[in-house]
Design a protein around this motif. Structure first.
Motif, PDB file in Angstrom:
ATOM      1  N   GLU A  46       0.823  -1.205   0.000  1.00 13.79           N
ATOM      2  CA  GLU A  46       0.000   0.000   0.000  1.00 13.79           C
ATOM      3  C   GLU A  46       0.862   1.262   0.000  1.00 13.79           C
ATOM      4  OE1 GLU A  46       1.053  -0.852   4.170  1.00 13.79           O
ATOM      5  OE2 GLU A  46       0.158  -2.112   2.645  1.00 13.79           O
ATOM      6  N   ASN A  47       2.171   1.099   0.010  1.00  7.15           N
ATOM      7  CA  ASN A  47       3.091   2.234   0.037  1.00  7.15           C
ATOM      8  C   ASN A  47       3.293   2.766  -1.377  1.00  7.15           C
ATOM      9  OD1 ASN A  47       5.011   4.098   0.702  1.00  7.15           O
ATOM     10  ND2 ASN A  47       6.392   2.676   1.687  1.00  7.15           N
ATOM     11  N   GLU A  48       3.118   4.057  -1.551  1.00  2.00           N
ATOM     12  CA  GLU A  48       3.277   4.662  -2.872  1.00  2.00           C
ATOM     13  C   GLU A  48       4.671   5.242  -3.078  1.00  2.00           C
ATOM     14  OE1 GLU A  48       1.850   7.574   0.043  1.00  2.00           O
ATOM     15  OE2 GLU A  48       0.870   5.759  -0.660  1.00  2.00           O
ATOM     16  N   LYS A  69       8.762   9.023 -14.802  1.00  2.77           N
ATOM     17  CA  LYS A  69       7.480   9.618 -15.212  1.00  2.77           C
ATOM     18  C   LYS A  69       6.591   8.649 -15.996  1.00  2.77           C
ATOM     19  CE  LYS A  69       7.899  12.946 -18.093  1.00  2.77           C
ATOM     20  NZ  LYS A  69       8.115  14.214 -18.792  1.00  2.77           N
ATOM     21  N   PRO A  70       7.123   7.769 -16.846  1.00  2.00           N
ATOM     22  CA  PRO A  70       6.253   6.861 -17.604  1.00  2.00           C
ATOM     23  C   PRO A  70       5.426   5.904 -16.737  1.00  2.00           C
ATOM     24  CG  PRO A  70       8.438   6.918 -18.586  1.00  2.00           C
ATOM     25  CD  PRO A  70       8.520   7.677 -17.294  1.00  2.00           C
ATOM     26  N   PHE A  71       5.790   5.735 -15.476  1.00  2.00           N
ATOM     27  CA  PHE A  71       5.085   4.780 -14.623  1.00  2.00           C
ATOM     28  C   PHE A  71       3.907   5.393 -13.873  1.00  2.00           C
ATOM     29  CE2 PHE A  71       9.446   3.289 -15.105  1.00  2.00           C
ATOM     30  CZ  PHE A  71       9.188   2.082 -15.722  1.00  2.00           C
ATOM     31  N   GLY A  72       3.781   6.716 -13.887  1.00  2.00           N
ATOM     32  CA  GLY A  72       2.647   7.341 -13.216  1.00  2.00           C
ATOM     33  C   GLY A  72       2.948   8.765 -12.776  1.00  2.00           C
ATOM     34  N   THR A  73       1.995   9.319 -12.033  1.00  2.00           N
ATOM     35  CA  THR A  73       2.107  10.691 -11.545  1.00  2.00           C
ATOM     36  C   THR A  73       3.047  10.739 -10.347  1.00  2.00           C
ATOM     37  OG1 THR A  73      -0.163  11.086 -12.238  1.00  2.00           O
ATOM     38  CG2 THR A  73       0.797  12.667 -10.704  1.00  2.00           C
ATOM     39  N   ILE A  74       4.110  11.514 -10.471  1.00  2.00           N
ATOM     40  CA  ILE A  74       5.096  11.625  -9.400  1.00  2.00           C
ATOM     41  C   ILE A  74       4.749  12.827  -8.536  1.00  2.00           C
ATOM     42  CG2 ILE A  74       7.524  12.043  -8.859  1.00  2.00           C
ATOM     43  CD1 ILE A  74       8.219  10.548 -11.438  1.00  2.00           C
ATOM     44  N   THR A  98      -0.214   6.781  -6.560  1.00  2.00           N
ATOM     45  CA  THR A  98      -0.829   5.544  -6.062  1.00  2.00           C
ATOM     46  C   THR A  98       0.225   4.454  -5.864  1.00  2.00           C
ATOM     47  OG1 THR A  98      -1.240   4.569  -8.243  1.00  2.00           O
ATOM     48  CG2 THR A  98      -2.951   6.047  -7.367  1.00  2.00           C
ATOM     49  N   ALA A  99      -0.134   3.473  -5.062  1.00  2.00           N
ATOM     50  CA  ALA A  99       0.754   2.331  -4.817  1.00  2.00           C
ATOM     51  C   ALA A  99       0.923   1.492  -6.083  1.00  2.00           C
ATOM     52  CB  ALA A  99       0.207   1.473  -3.677  1.00  2.00           C
ATOM     53  N   ASP A 100      -0.111   1.423  -6.923  1.00  2.00           N
ATOM     54  CA  ASP A 100      -0.009   0.667  -8.177  1.00  2.00           C
ATOM     55  C   ASP A 100       1.060   1.257  -9.091  1.00  2.00           C
ATOM     56  OD1 ASP A 100      -1.973  -1.137  -7.453  1.00  2.00           O
ATOM     57  OD2 ASP A 100      -3.583  -0.006  -8.423  1.00  2.00           O
ATOM     58  N   GLN A 101       1.131   2.572  -9.126  1.00  2.00           N
ATOM     59  CA  GLN A 101       2.145   3.230  -9.946  1.00  2.00           C
ATOM     60  C   GLN A 101       3.544   2.919  -9.413  1.00  2.00           C
ATOM     61  OE1 GLN A 101       0.877   7.307  -9.750  1.00  2.00           O
ATOM     62  NE2 GLN A 101      -0.696   7.028 -11.327  1.00  2.00           N
ATOM     63  N   ALA A 102       3.680   2.898  -8.092  1.00  2.00           N
ATOM     64  CA  ALA A 102       4.974   2.554  -7.480  1.00  2.00           C
ATOM     65  C   ALA A 102       5.361   1.118  -7.830  1.00  2.00           C
ATOM     66  CB  ALA A 102       4.908   2.747  -5.971  1.00  2.00           C
ATOM     67  N   GLU A 103       4.388   0.213  -7.813  1.00  2.00           N
ATOM     68  CA  GLU A 103       4.654  -1.188  -8.176  1.00  2.00           C
ATOM     69  C   GLU A 103       5.150  -1.284  -9.624  1.00  2.00           C
ATOM     70  OE1 GLU A 103       4.289  -4.323  -6.721  1.00  2.00           O
ATOM     71  OE2 GLU A 103       3.896  -3.478  -4.747  1.00  2.00           O
ATOM     72  N   LYS A 104       4.542  -0.517 -10.518  1.00  2.00           N
ATOM     73  CA  LYS A 104       4.957  -0.528 -11.927  1.00  2.00           C
ATOM     74  C   LYS A 104       6.386  -0.039 -12.082  1.00  2.00           C
ATOM     75  CE  LYS A 104       0.307   0.229 -13.728  1.00  2.00           C
ATOM     76  NZ  LYS A 104      -0.580   1.226 -14.368  1.00  2.00           N
ATOM     77  N   ALA A 105       6.787   0.926 -11.254  1.00  2.00           N
ATOM     78  CA  ALA A 105       8.133   1.493 -11.345  1.00  2.00           C
ATOM     79  C   ALA A 105       9.210   0.484 -10.950  1.00  2.00           C
ATOM     80  CB  ALA A 105       8.235   2.739 -10.474  1.00  2.00           C
ATOM     81  N   LEU A 118      20.464   0.358 -11.459  1.00  2.00           N
ATOM     82  CA  LEU A 118      19.581   0.858 -10.403  1.00  2.00           C
ATOM     83  C   LEU A 118      19.069  -0.255  -9.496  1.00  2.00           C
ATOM     84  CD1 LEU A 118      17.321   3.378 -12.366  1.00  2.00           C
ATOM     85  CD2 LEU A 118      19.280   3.881 -10.919  1.00  2.00           C
ATOM     86  N   VAL A 119      18.912   0.083  -8.236  1.00  2.00           N
ATOM     87  CA  VAL A 119      18.240  -0.779  -7.259  1.00  2.00           C
ATOM     88  C   VAL A 119      16.924  -0.076  -6.944  1.00  2.00           C
ATOM     89  CG1 VAL A 119      18.312  -1.730  -4.932  1.00  2.00           C
ATOM     90  CG2 VAL A 119      20.410  -1.601  -6.286  1.00  2.00           C
ATOM     91  N   VAL A 120      15.806  -0.718  -7.277  1.00  2.00           N
ATOM     92  CA  VAL A 120      14.497  -0.103  -7.069  1.00  2.00           C
ATOM     93  C   VAL A 120      13.650  -1.046  -6.232  1.00  2.00           C
ATOM     94  CG1 VAL A 120      12.455   0.884  -8.172  1.00  2.00           C
ATOM     95  CG2 VAL A 120      14.675   1.054  -9.302  1.00  2.00           C
ATOM     96  N   ARG A 121      13.162  -0.531  -5.109  1.00  2.00           N
ATOM     97  CA  ARG A 121      12.340  -1.325  -4.192  1.00  2.00           C
ATOM     98  C   ARG A 121      11.219  -0.464  -3.639  1.00  2.00           C
ATOM     99  NH1 ARG A 121      17.620  -3.132  -1.618  1.00  2.00           N
ATOM    100  NH2 ARG A 121      18.099  -5.022  -2.752  1.00  2.00           N
ATOM    101  N   ILE A 122      10.163  -1.116  -3.137  1.00  2.00           N
ATOM    102  CA  ILE A 122       9.141  -0.396  -2.405  1.00  2.00           C
ATOM    103  C   ILE A 122       9.792   0.076  -1.118  1.00  2.00           C
ATOM    104  CG2 ILE A 122       6.950  -0.592  -1.157  1.00  2.00           C
ATOM    105  CD1 ILE A 122       6.545  -0.578  -4.141  1.00  2.00           C
ATOM    106  N   ALA A 123       9.661   1.354  -0.803  1.00  2.00           N
ATOM    107  CA  ALA A 123      10.295   1.913   0.401  1.00  2.00           C
ATOM    108  C   ALA A 123       9.600   1.400   1.648  1.00  2.00           C
ATOM    109  CB  ALA A 123      10.250   3.431   0.354  1.00  2.00           C
TER     110      ALA A 123
END
Length: 129
Positions: A46-48, A69-74, A98-105, A118-123
């Protein structure tokens, strides 16, 4: 010399141990009437906000903004800096709408930016203390 039956028992025991080592033990079944609890891939789904690490020290906010930016509204891009020198510590946090946009990223994990993977994770959420 060892008896043929003793040898086959030893070899069988070794084979079983190797199997358990590589393939693990048999999963325990769930008792009747109980549902199995499954963990999601990302406990904080649920974390965005995402964590972006292994950044080149010269990466700017606008670069990260354009990259994600392509993954959603920042909503926010924060590059973490050393308090004394003002130099980047090599990681940032990006908050999406949204959390969905964060998941896509998360698709950016392992991608190259300025010659660095890059290392990309849900914070993880901060403790409210």
């Amino acid at each position: 010399m060892l008896d043929k039956d003793v040898m086959s028992g030893i070899v069988g025991g070794i084979a079983a141990a190797v199997f358990v080592y590589f393939y693990g033990r048999k999963k325990k079944s769930t008792p009747k009437g109980k549902k199995a609890v499954t963990k999601t891939k990302h406990a904080d789904s649920e974390n965005e906000q995402i964590y972006v690490g292994n950044l080149h020290y010269n990466v700017q906010k606008n670069t990260l903004f354009d990259t994600f930016k392509p993954f959603g509204t920042i909503r926010e891009v924060r590059i973490i800096q050393n308090n004394k020198t003002g130099r980047s510590k090599g990681f940032a946090f990006i908050r999406f709408k949204t959390a969905d946009q964060a998941e896509k990223a998360l698709k950016m994990h392992g991608r190259d930016l300025y010659g660095r993977s890059l290392v990309v994770r849900i914070a993880k959420k901060r403790d409210e203390s």
